[in-house]
Design a protein around this motif. Structure first.
Motif, short mmCIF file in Angstrom:
data_model
loop_
_atom_site.label_atom_id
_atom_site.label_comp_id
_atom_site.label_asym_id
_atom_site.label_seq_id
_atom_site.Cartn_x
_atom_site.Cartn_y
_atom_site.Cartn_z
N LEU A 35 9.70 15.27 52.61
CA LEU A 35 10.49 13.95 52.72
C LEU A 35 11.81 14.01 52.78
CD1 LEU A 35 8.57 11.40 50.10
CD2 LEU A 35 8.38 11.46 52.69
N SER A 36 12.95 13.37 53.61
CA SER A 36 14.05 13.91 53.52
C SER A 36 14.83 12.39 53.81
CB SER A 36 14.53 14.91 54.66
OG SER A 36 14.56 14.61 55.92
N LEU A 37 16.18 12.71 53.60
CA LEU A 37 17.13 11.56 53.61
C LEU A 37 18.11 12.32 54.60
CD1 LEU A 37 17.35 10.26 50.11
CD2 LEU A 37 16.21 9.06 51.83
N PRO A 38 18.22 11.89 55.98
CA PRO A 38 19.17 12.35 56.67
C PRO A 38 20.68 12.14 56.33
CG PRO A 38 17.32 11.73 58.01
CD PRO A 38 17.12 11.45 56.74
N GLU A 39 21.01 10.89 55.80
CA GLU A 39 22.06 10.44 55.56
C GLU A 39 22.73 11.13 54.42
OE1 GLU A 39 20.28 6.63 57.31
OE2 GLU A 39 19.64 8.42 55.99
N LEU A 40 22.04 12.04 53.61
CA LEU A 40 22.53 12.88 52.74
C LEU A 40 22.79 14.31 52.80
CD1 LEU A 40 20.84 11.24 49.40
CD2 LEU A 40 22.92 10.75 50.42
N SER A 41 22.87 14.24 54.38
CA SER A 41 22.91 15.78 54.87
C SER A 41 24.22 16.26 54.39
CB SER A 41 22.87 15.80 56.46
OG SER A 41 24.02 15.27 56.91
N ASP A 42 24.47 17.71 54.45
CA ASP A 42 25.77 18.59 53.95
C ASP A 42 25.47 19.75 54.54
OD1 ASP A 42 24.00 19.75 52.36
OD2 ASP A 42 24.77 18.67 50.41
N GLU A 43 26.29 20.60 54.37
CA GLU A 43 26.22 22.13 54.74
C GLU A 43 25.01 22.93 54.36
OE1 GLU A 43 29.52 24.60 53.88
OE2 GLU A 43 31.02 23.08 54.54
N GLU A 44 24.46 22.60 53.10
CA GLU A 44 23.33 23.12 52.51
C GLU A 44 21.90 22.56 53.35
OE1 GLU A 44 23.47 23.97 48.53
OE2 GLU A 44 25.44 24.80 48.45
N SER A 45 22.12 21.24 53.52
CA SER A 45 21.04 20.39 54.09
C SER A 45 21.43 19.78 55.29
CB SER A 45 20.94 19.47 53.03
OG SER A 45 20.82 19.91 51.58
N PRO A 46 21.53 20.69 56.41
CA PRO A 46 21.97 20.25 57.76
C PRO A 46 20.99 19.11 58.51
CG PRO A 46 21.08 22.35 57.72
CD PRO A 46 20.98 22.11 56.44
N LEU A 47 21.47 18.45 59.38
CA LEU A 47 20.57 17.73 60.13
C LEU A 47 19.76 18.57 61.08
CD1 LEU A 47 22.94 14.85 60.96
CD2 LEU A 47 21.13 14.79 59.52
N PRO A 48 18.72 18.16 61.42
CA PRO A 48 18.13 16.73 61.50
C PRO A 48 17.56 16.49 60.40
CG PRO A 48 16.74 18.28 62.84
CD PRO A 48 17.74 19.05 62.27
N VAL A 49 17.24 17.45 59.40
CA VAL A 49 16.33 16.87 58.36
C VAL A 49 17.05 16.22 57.25
CG1 VAL A 49 14.82 17.98 56.43
CG2 VAL A 49 14.75 19.00 58.78
N GLY A 50 18.29 17.15 57.01
CA GLY A 50 19.12 16.29 55.90
C GLY A 50 18.57 16.59 54.75
N TRP A 51 18.91 16.03 53.45
CA TRP A 51 18.67 16.32 52.15
C TRP A 51 17.38 16.28 51.79
CZ3 TRP A 51 16.98 13.99 47.26
CH2 TRP A 51 17.13 15.04 46.18
N VAL A 52 16.49 17.01 51.52
CA VAL A 52 14.91 17.08 51.11
C VAL A 52 14.89 16.38 49.81
CG1 VAL A 52 12.81 18.29 50.62
CG2 VAL A 52 14.61 19.01 52.55
N LEU A 53 14.11 15.12 49.79
CA LEU A 53 13.95 14.32 48.73
C LEU A 53 12.54 14.81 47.91
CD1 LEU A 53 14.44 11.68 47.24
CD2 LEU A 53 13.14 10.50 48.87
N ALA A 54 11.66 15.53 48.72
CA ALA A 54 10.24 15.79 48.42
C ALA A 54 9.85 17.15 48.99
CB ALA A 54 9.23 14.91 48.03
N GLU A 55 9.70 18.10 48.56
CA GLU A 55 9.39 19.57 49.10
C GLU A 55 7.92 19.61 49.31
OE1 GLU A 55 10.75 22.03 50.47
OE2 GLU A 55 12.94 22.00 49.62
#
Length: 114
Positions: A35-55
């Motif tokens: 599960l991911s939140l694209p709105e919380l993307s950053d250098e370590e969590s790039p788009l298209p996935v973004g920040w991973v909420l649940a691995e």
């Protein structure tokens, strides 16, 4: 032999969360999904996935959108070693997750391995 390139993730579900009712919608991720939140993307969590909420997990996981957000915030605030919990970017990420519960207006994505 050369390493195989990682397969591009495939978007299985994209859920726009604008209301309290959508926060309480149950989402299921299979064991091999994230599960991911694209709105919380950053250098370590790039788009298209973004920040991973649940691995990826050992078994499928179901829960409300709200539960996934609050569980992730709790893990960042309470379950990481103190040296990580005290980092400003970790505290800000936990605050961002809690803010999403109140303010809404984000997209939750479920990704399967390609």
């Amino acid at each position: 032999p050369p390493e195989e390139a990682a397969a591009e993730p495939m978007l299985r579900l994209s859920l726009r969360v604008e209301s309290a009712a959508e926060l309480d919608q149950v989402v299921r991720k299979e064991a091999a999904e994230r599960l991911s939140l694209p709105e919380l993307s950053d250098e370590e969590s790039p788009l298209p996935v973004g920040w991973v909420l649940a691995e990826r997990s050992a078994a499928p996981v179901s829960g409300t959108v709200r539960r996934f957000l609050l569980l992730a915030a709790h893990q960042l605030e309470e379950e990481l070693p103190e040296s990580y919990r005290s980092l400003p970017q970790v505290r800000e990420l936990a605050a961002s997750l809690r803010r999403l519960v109140v303010e809404r207006g984000f997209t939750l994505c479920v990704w399967a391995d390609g």
